[in-house]
Design an enzyme around this catalytic site. Structure first.
Site, PDB file in Angstrom:
ATOM      1  N   ALA A  88       0.819  -1.211   0.000  1.00  0.00           N
ATOM      2  CA  ALA A  88       0.000   0.000   0.000  1.00  0.00           C
ATOM      3  C   ALA A  88       0.853   1.262   0.000  1.00  0.00           C
ATOM      4  CB  ALA A  88      -0.932   0.002   1.201  1.00  0.00           C
ATOM      5  N   ARG A 101     -22.811  -4.287  16.309  1.00  0.00           N
ATOM      6  CA  ARG A 101     -23.876  -4.532  17.273  1.00  0.00           C
ATOM      7  C   ARG A 101     -23.336  -5.196  18.529  1.00  0.00           C
ATOM      8  NH1 ARG A 101     -28.114  -6.626  13.468  1.00  0.00           N
ATOM      9  NH2 ARG A 101     -29.162  -4.712  12.821  1.00  0.00           N
ATOM     10  N   ARG A 156     -20.436  -6.115  20.836  1.00  0.00           N
ATOM     11  CA  ARG A 156     -19.084  -5.664  21.145  1.00  0.00           C
ATOM     12  C   ARG A 156     -18.216  -6.791  21.679  1.00  0.00           C
ATOM     13  NH1 ARG A 156     -17.854   0.267  23.744  1.00  0.00           N
ATOM     14  NH2 ARG A 156     -15.685  -0.141  24.262  1.00  0.00           N
ATOM     15  N   LYS A 195     -24.291  -4.525  -1.938  1.00  0.00           N
ATOM     16  CA  LYS A 195     -24.866  -4.450  -3.298  1.00  0.00           C
ATOM     17  C   LYS A 195     -26.247  -3.816  -3.302  1.00  0.00           C
ATOM     18  CE  LYS A 195     -25.864  -8.879  -1.846  1.00  0.00           C
ATOM     19  NZ  LYS A 195     -25.083  -9.776  -1.011  1.00  0.00           N
ATOM     20  N   VAL A 235     -20.034  -7.513  -5.620  1.00  0.00           N
ATOM     21  CA  VAL A 235     -20.441  -8.425  -6.696  1.00  0.00           C
ATOM     22  C   VAL A 235     -19.433  -9.565  -6.807  1.00  0.00           C
ATOM     23  CG1 VAL A 235     -21.012  -8.639  -9.146  1.00  0.00           C
ATOM     24  CG2 VAL A 235     -21.421  -6.469  -7.967  1.00  0.00           C
ATOM     25  N   ILE A 267     -13.982 -12.440  -6.529  1.00  0.00           N
ATOM     26  CA  ILE A 267     -13.611 -12.335  -7.945  1.00  0.00           C
ATOM     27  C   ILE A 267     -13.479 -10.855  -8.300  1.00  0.00           C
ATOM     28  CG2 ILE A 267     -14.322 -12.819 -10.306  1.00  0.00           C
ATOM     29  CD1 ILE A 267     -16.004 -15.122  -9.268  1.00  0.00           C
ATOM     30  N   GLY A 321     -25.596 -23.061   6.317  1.00  0.00           N
ATOM     31  CA  GLY A 321     -25.352 -21.616   6.406  1.00  0.00           C
ATOM     32  C   GLY A 321     -25.172 -20.941   5.062  1.00  0.00           C
ATOM     33  N   ASP A 327     -31.111 -11.085  -5.261  1.00  0.00           N
ATOM     34  CA  ASP A 327     -29.700 -10.804  -4.979  1.00  0.00           C
ATOM     35  C   ASP A 327     -28.912 -10.712  -6.290  1.00  0.00           C
ATOM     36  OD1 ASP A 327     -27.203 -10.923  -3.153  1.00  0.00           O
ATOM     37  OD2 ASP A 327     -26.897 -12.612  -4.520  1.00  0.00           O
ATOM     38  N   LYS A 379     -26.861  -7.349  -8.043  1.00  0.00           N
ATOM     39  CA  LYS A 379     -25.476  -7.418  -8.541  1.00  0.00           C
ATOM     40  C   LYS A 379     -25.440  -7.110 -10.033  1.00  0.00           C
ATOM     41  CE  LYS A 379     -24.196 -10.799  -4.991  1.00  0.00           C
ATOM     42  NZ  LYS A 379     -24.190 -12.246  -4.690  1.00  0.00           N
TER      43      LYS A 379
END
Lengths: 412, 412
Positions: free
Chosen positions: A6, A18, A20, A79, A106, A110, A161, A175, A179
């Site tokens: 960087a 939400r 902590r 998105k 998106v 990738i 999941g 969804d 995208k």
């Protein structure tokens, strides 16, 4: 390593979440906690704001707006926010001279945003399409491999999941539509319009369709496709028959694939993990490092003020081949009547598959003379209007025992 | 379009080429012609110098050096120049504060340089591999599909312009090695060392190998592989057995494919046109637009001064499975002796395929009792040292009628 790449160190200086106390695998004790994400976004202690909350409005929108208005670059994986407010947010970002980066929004890990915005900058893009939802691809892959029904595979995806308790957003195609609307803006330099994406999900796909596709040399994938046509830009999300030999056909499970057709380069296909914490982190990190390196481009590749209005190519004018599965009542003349309706609408048939029955010598218990039989038709290119009106006529004629199933064939 | 994307117009203001009269499909009448590329590179009329001559030294090197020294950004498609002088040129570019861009140098129109340098910036890369030479891939694909010998396919590739009159650079793997050395530097932050790439070409591949691969679930591809091992970095170019289900196995003809394994994202695979004027133009245009947009990164992702020395992982220590084809003299005990030699070196065999002969009842004319028979062995993971010493012992024993053929199996 990141500091070297960087050109400067990158540090987490403030966090808002939400919960902590949750173990996030890193020590955040020295980091300032904020109860309100808008406060974090406006904090003088931060140089870049990273939004990973999700949701098209609410706290995500408020904090992203606050950060941009405070002149801070934003990295987001959201998105829905971009699909809804992308042009507006891009205008603020450009007005303030800061980046709004969203590689993770998106196709997860990738690098499709960078590829379209930067690597394809010398190309006119004619089409972008792909598998953009890992949940649907996981379900379709399991249905195909294990001969299981949609509901069974959805339940399994939920258990693992991969799918939410309410799977609507994924399996009904919304969804993918969000995208796709982002990719459309990048591909064609048009304003985003997620509401005008034609959307069909995968709930209606059956094992019978998957088996028929296999016999005919296809696989069924939920595709998002944005394409320039003579009348405008088509944006559509629907299950599609794709040739087995194509790269998207071979993209299985939770992987995503995106193909971009450019005027100079031809087709480039990118395949990789489309979801998951680490894939998202990879793209978020790349965006943060880009900003640290000083990269600063218009959000959608051209200045937001230069984005053209989205001119919709209507779905009824869509041209292509179609797979049609009919449950034909088995009596003399039924098939001739169906073929005549197709011919009436100028539709040519590329193939007709009457699925094999057990031989007459050993009729199955259910094989009474007019037991309905599945018949598969593959049409040559026609229009959505023509095929739909032919099917409406066939249904009215009463030769079929169930509503026809129609799946578009995508030329790849 | 380019002006909108680049944020400024991009114009060709000077050209240098051998043949001034050739029709290049655009009007260069108003463009200043230069006889010496060094003069063009230093001309005050240009902002960016684009080198598309090729060659690791000569005019290409001289003009690129001149441009960089004059403080002008350079775009090049010249992999040989970069493989030989990349670090040196990167140092000049960074010293002068200008970009040295080279997307077109590796895998043509596939954005592999940008992906590795920017999109993978948050990842540690453990391996990068791919099909980087379209000529070899075209030849292997035709051999496989049409059952043709290497020489026949090479002649066909030459006729179609896919291979040079002297094909050494392509078919013996040197072109792939140049490209791989560039990817290695990007992946691992090490200095380029193309001379220490292990290189084997495709001349020795036979139809018998391709058929055996097919039976065993593999395809044969010329791969370039750079991988971090415990002792350093392996750089190797050789024909490899790759599982049919892998993305590289399915990359046919003149296409290229590059797979990058990142610590966060996992594997991302990019597939597209690896050569040709338009694919090259797409990448060159992207680099020019990046420069026009102000993008300016260290050439190999980290400052050239920060590139570490290349520590070679020696080929004799390479670990992996092997395909071995032996032409075994058909007499009692031959196979037992071969198996014993393998066991002696600690090599376990995963499969043994004695290629089917015609039944004894109808012996072919040549099937005299000790007619040599091909035997294929697939080993479990072993080292290059072990397999080579086992094969040397087998050869000395006199049970084989021809030198053994060995092809590495790549775990994908």
């Amino acid at each position: 390593m990141i500091a070297l790449r960087a050109g400067r160190p990158v540090e987490i200086t403030g966090v808002c979440a939400r919960d902590r106390s949750r173990d996030r695998g890193l020590d955040l004790a020295a980091v300032r906690w904020f109860d309100d994400p808008v406060d974090l976004a406006q904090s003088p202690d931060i140089d870049v704001f990273v939004e990973l909350m999700g949701g098209e409005g609410g706290a995500a929108e408020a904090s992203v707006r606050a950060a941009l208005n405070a002149g801070k670059p934003v990295v987001t994986a959201n998105k829905a926010l971009l699909a809804r407010h992308g042009v507006d947010l891009a205008e603020i970002a450009e007005d303030k001279g800061v980046a709004l980066a969203f590689e993770a929004a998106v196709a997860g890990g990738i690098p499709v945003i960078k590829t379209m915005r930067e690597s394809f900058a010398g190309n006119r893009i004619s089409r972008v399409y792909g598998i953009l939802n890992g949940t649907c691809n996981y379900i379709l892959t399991r249905m195909e491999r294990e001969n299981l029904a949609f509901e069974t595979c959805l339940a399994e995806a939920q258990r693992l999941g991969y799918a939410e308790a309410d799977p609507t957003f994924d399996v009904d195609g919304f969804d993918t539509a969000h995208k796709l609307s982002i990719l459309t803006a990048l591909a064609f330099g048009t304003k985003l319009d997620a509401d005008r994406v034609y959307v069909e999900g995968i709930r209606e796909i059956t094992i019978a369709d998957i088996e028929a596709a296999d016999e005919l040399g296809y696989r069924i994938k939920l595709l998002g496709v944005a394409r320039r046509t003579e009348t405008g830009i088509e944006q559509r999300v629907h299950p599609a028959m794709v040739p087995k030999s194509s790269a998207v056909a071979r993209t299985d499970g939770v992987l995503n694939a995106v193909a971009i057709d450019g005027s100079l380069v031809g087709e480039v296909v990118l395949v990789g993990p489309g979801a998951g914490g680490n894939a998202t982190a990879s793209s978020v990190a790349a965006d943060i490092i880009d900003i640290a390196r000083g990269l600063h481009l218009p959000t959608f590749g051209v200045p937001a003020a230069g984005l053209e209005p989205y001119v919709q190519s209507e779905m009824h004018a869509h041209e292509g081949g179609y797979y049609v599965r009919l449950t034909v009542v088995d009596r003399p003349g039924a098939f001739a009547a169906i073929a005549a309706r197709m011919a009436e609408k100028g539709i040519s048939l590329e193939s007709i598959v009457q699925r094999r029955r057990k031989p007459r010598a050993e009729p199955p218990a259910s094989a009474v003379p007019d037991d309905p039989q599945p018949v598969i038709l593959i049409t040559y290119a026609t229009t959505e209007d023509q095929i739909r009106s032919a099917l409406a006529a066939i249904e009215t004629d009463g030769h079929i025992a169930a509503p026809p199933r129609l799946i578009r064939i995508e030329e790849l």
